[in-house]
Structure formats: C-alpha cells, structure tokens
Design an enzyme around this catalytic site. Structure first.
Site, PDB file in Angstrom:
ATOM      1  CG  HIS A   1      -4.654   0.225   4.664  1.00  0.00           C
ATOM      2  ND1 HIS A   1      -3.616  -0.147   3.585  1.00  0.00           N
ATOM      3  CD2 HIS A   1      -5.964   0.532   3.870  1.00  0.00           C
ATOM      4  CE1 HIS A   1      -4.345  -0.048   2.293  1.00  0.00           C
ATOM      5  NE2 HIS A   1      -5.426   0.304   2.664  1.00  0.00           N
TER       6      HIS A   1
ATOM      7  CB  CYS B   1      -1.067  -0.013   1.072  1.00  0.00           C
ATOM      8  SG  CYS B   1      -0.395   0.055   2.974  1.00  0.00           S
TER       9      CYS B   1
ATOM     10  CB  SER C   1      -6.168  -2.931   0.596  1.00  0.00           C
ATOM     11  OG  SER C   1      -6.569  -3.815   1.924  1.00  0.00           O
TER      12      SER C   1
END
Length: 348
Positions: free
Chosen positions: A188, A153, A205
């Site tokens: 994230h 990511c 993701s």
C-alpha cells in the site's frame, strides 16, 4: 488461478500463485522497482488503451465482475440493459480562501480524493509509470480530474502531489508499506506530508484508517507507528517501510520522483532502531530541500547543455542513487536505465 502471465492490448495481469523461491524473487523485484499489480492479493489490470476505454478493456472489466460478484453474469446483464441508471455526481476540485489554513486545505484535498471513490473494478484506469518525469505524471493527474473516475492508491498519490503543488509550505514524499497476513504479502502507498513541524498523509484505501492522517504527528516515526497500529487492527504484520524524498513543487520539473530513498526492514530493527532510521531519513529530506534544485529546461536553453536528468553531473540523480539505504545502510547501485514500473501493488 494459474501461474501464467496473462496480457492483452489494454493491460497486464500477473498471477498471485506462489511457488518455490517466490519471496526471494519478490525482494529482487522490489530492489529493481518491478512490482506486481495486485489488489488485496488479487491480480488486477492496468488500462493501457487510454480513455475512453476501448471495447476489449470494457468487456474484460465485465468478465471480471461476473467472476467476483455473488450474482455472477446476472448483475452485468441487469446494469448493461438498464436505461434509467442514476447520474454519478462529479466532485469539485477544492478551492480555498487566502486565509484557509494548511490543515484545512489538506482536509479538503482528502475529501476530494475520497469523493472520487476507491476503484473496485479490477482495472486501474490510469497507467502510472513511476519512472516517468514529474511533469508527465502531473499531466496524468489533470486527466484524473477531467475524467473523475474511481482511483487506486498509487493514482491517489499522484493526484495528491498535483493538488498540493501550489502549497510551498507543505513538503510531500511517498510512504509505502509491505505487510503480511496469512502467509501472503500486501502493499500500500500513501502521500506523506510535512508542514509546520508536523507530519500527516493523504491517500485512498478500502480501510478508513489506512489513508488520510491529519497533520498532527510530531515525527515521521509517530506517523509510521500510527499506520502500523492500524494494520495490526486487520491482523497484518508490517514487514517493510519505504520512504521517498521530498517531491518538487515545480509541475514542469523533469526530475523523477524518488520513491525509495530508504528501505527499512521492520523485522530486523528494534523499535528504537526504527525510530532512529526514520529520524535520519527526516534529516536527509531536509538536506535535499536546503540545496538549490536545478531549474526546469526551457525552450531557449543552449543546445550544448545536456538534459539535467541524464547528464553525468546531475547532482540529484547521482545522490539519490547512492544515498538510498536499506535498513539504514547505504546501498550503492550500478547506474542503469530506469525500469518500466507499470503500477504498484495495492493492499487492504
């Protein structure tokens, strides 16, 4: 897995083993930008040997496969001994007609990022040091396109910035999340985008609803709530939201990306307070682009003029340090050299 720190010539791996005071140290590391490299709670390596991958890194990747794959070493032997493996298609970088709308361009960029595929190998192929100047990170983005390897990511954020540099009507900013599930913390990051009065996001993701968001959210708070709802679907509780400033469109800029202008403690804020803080951050971002940014250095710059990202009179660096706010309050940090931020925790 033991709590020891394991390192090699090709990368660094940090254990997720917990111990007393781990949460406090984790918060201290966050403030300094020194974040563990974990993928869904499992440590992963960063390839520091460049490409093509060196022998040590290559063998370590296969050992990782043997540890985590249900078939163990057998799957590695089968693949490595095959002579007729299918050729992997190389995605094409999106191109547009002049009349192509911004939402369609962003959708095409997201398709390209998705086509590169999520990296499940246990090794991040491209080393992303978040303290590096923007121009150096854009060079890494070019390498990602050239190699067309699977990405994680943080790499997707850098690639998204590069692919939207030619879209001056689209503002980009880092948007990262810290969540909790079953006693463990996960991180994230996506690339927030803002254009035409609407917010969206680009990224990658394992989960379909934790990356791309179309350009249809009226406020930044609406976008964050959309991600929070997606996390709830996986029984994750959002603990922190970190939002950076708008990123320059100049690919030769020597300024650093400001990753954490606002750090919002979701636990300590009501929904209305969170919305107010996100609205305040939106105003801060608009303020930044209303100020003229210093030009990138050129070859004929006078010798007695210091580097704009080091000099004491640099307004961007000074303001970015002093205006960063945890949970809405200004936080003044002593100036210090940028840390070596070698990666980002990837979650879910």
């Amino acid at each position: 897995m033991s709590g020891d720190r394991t390192s090699g010539a090709g990368g660094v791996m940090r254990s997720t083993a917990g111990c007393e005071g781990a949460e406090q140290r984790e918060d201290e590391q966050e403030d300094e930008g020194d974040e563990d490299l974990r993928d869904g709670g499992v440590p992963f390596y960063v390839n520091r040997g460049g490409l093509p991958v060196n022998e040590e890194t290559w063998e370590r990747m296969w050992r990782h496969v043997a540890r985590i794959h249900p078939e163990g070493e057998a799957v590695g032997r089968r693949i490595r001994g095959a002579t007729d493996l299918p050729k992997i298609p190389i995605p094409s970088v999106p191109t547009y007609q002049p009349a192509t709308t911004t939402p369609l361009r962003l959708e095409a960029i997201q398709r390209y990022i998705r086509d590169l595929q999520y990296n499940h190998t246990g090794t991040q192929f491209f080393e992303i040091k978040k303290s590096r100047p923007l121009t150096a990170l854009m060079d890494i983005a070019k390498e990602m396109i050239r190699e067309s390897l699977p990405i994680k990511c943080l790499e997707a954020v850098i690639l998204g910035i590069y692919l939207t540099n030619s879209m001056p009507g689209v503002e980009r900013f880092p948007l990262s999340f810290k969540t909790q599930f079953s006693g463990n913390h996960f991180r994230h990051i996506v690339l927030g985008v803002h254009s035409g009065g609407r917010f969206g996001a680009l990224g990658i993701s394992r989960r379909e609803d934790l990356m791309y968001k179309p350009l249809e959210f009226r406020t930044l708070a609406d976008l964050v709530q959309e991600f929070e709802g997606a996390y709830r679907g996986y029984w994750h509780t959002m603990r922190k939201v970190k939002i950076g400033q708008y990123v320059s469109h100049d690919p030769h800029s020597v300024e650093q990306i400001e990753w954490k202008h606002s750090i919002l403690d979701v636990d300590k804020l009501s929904k209305e307070e969170l919305r107010r803080e996100l609205e305040r951050h939106t105003r801060d971002m608009r303020l930044k682009i209303s100020k003229a940014a210093p030009p990138s250095p050129t070859k004929d710059r006078k010798r007695d003029v210091g580097s704009p990202h080091r000099g004491p009179a640099s307004p961007l660096r000074r303001n970015s340090r002093s205006e960063r706010r945890p949970s809405g309050e200004k936080k003044v940090l002593e100036p210090k050299p940028p840390g070596d931020m070698n990666g980002y925790q990837i979650r879910v």
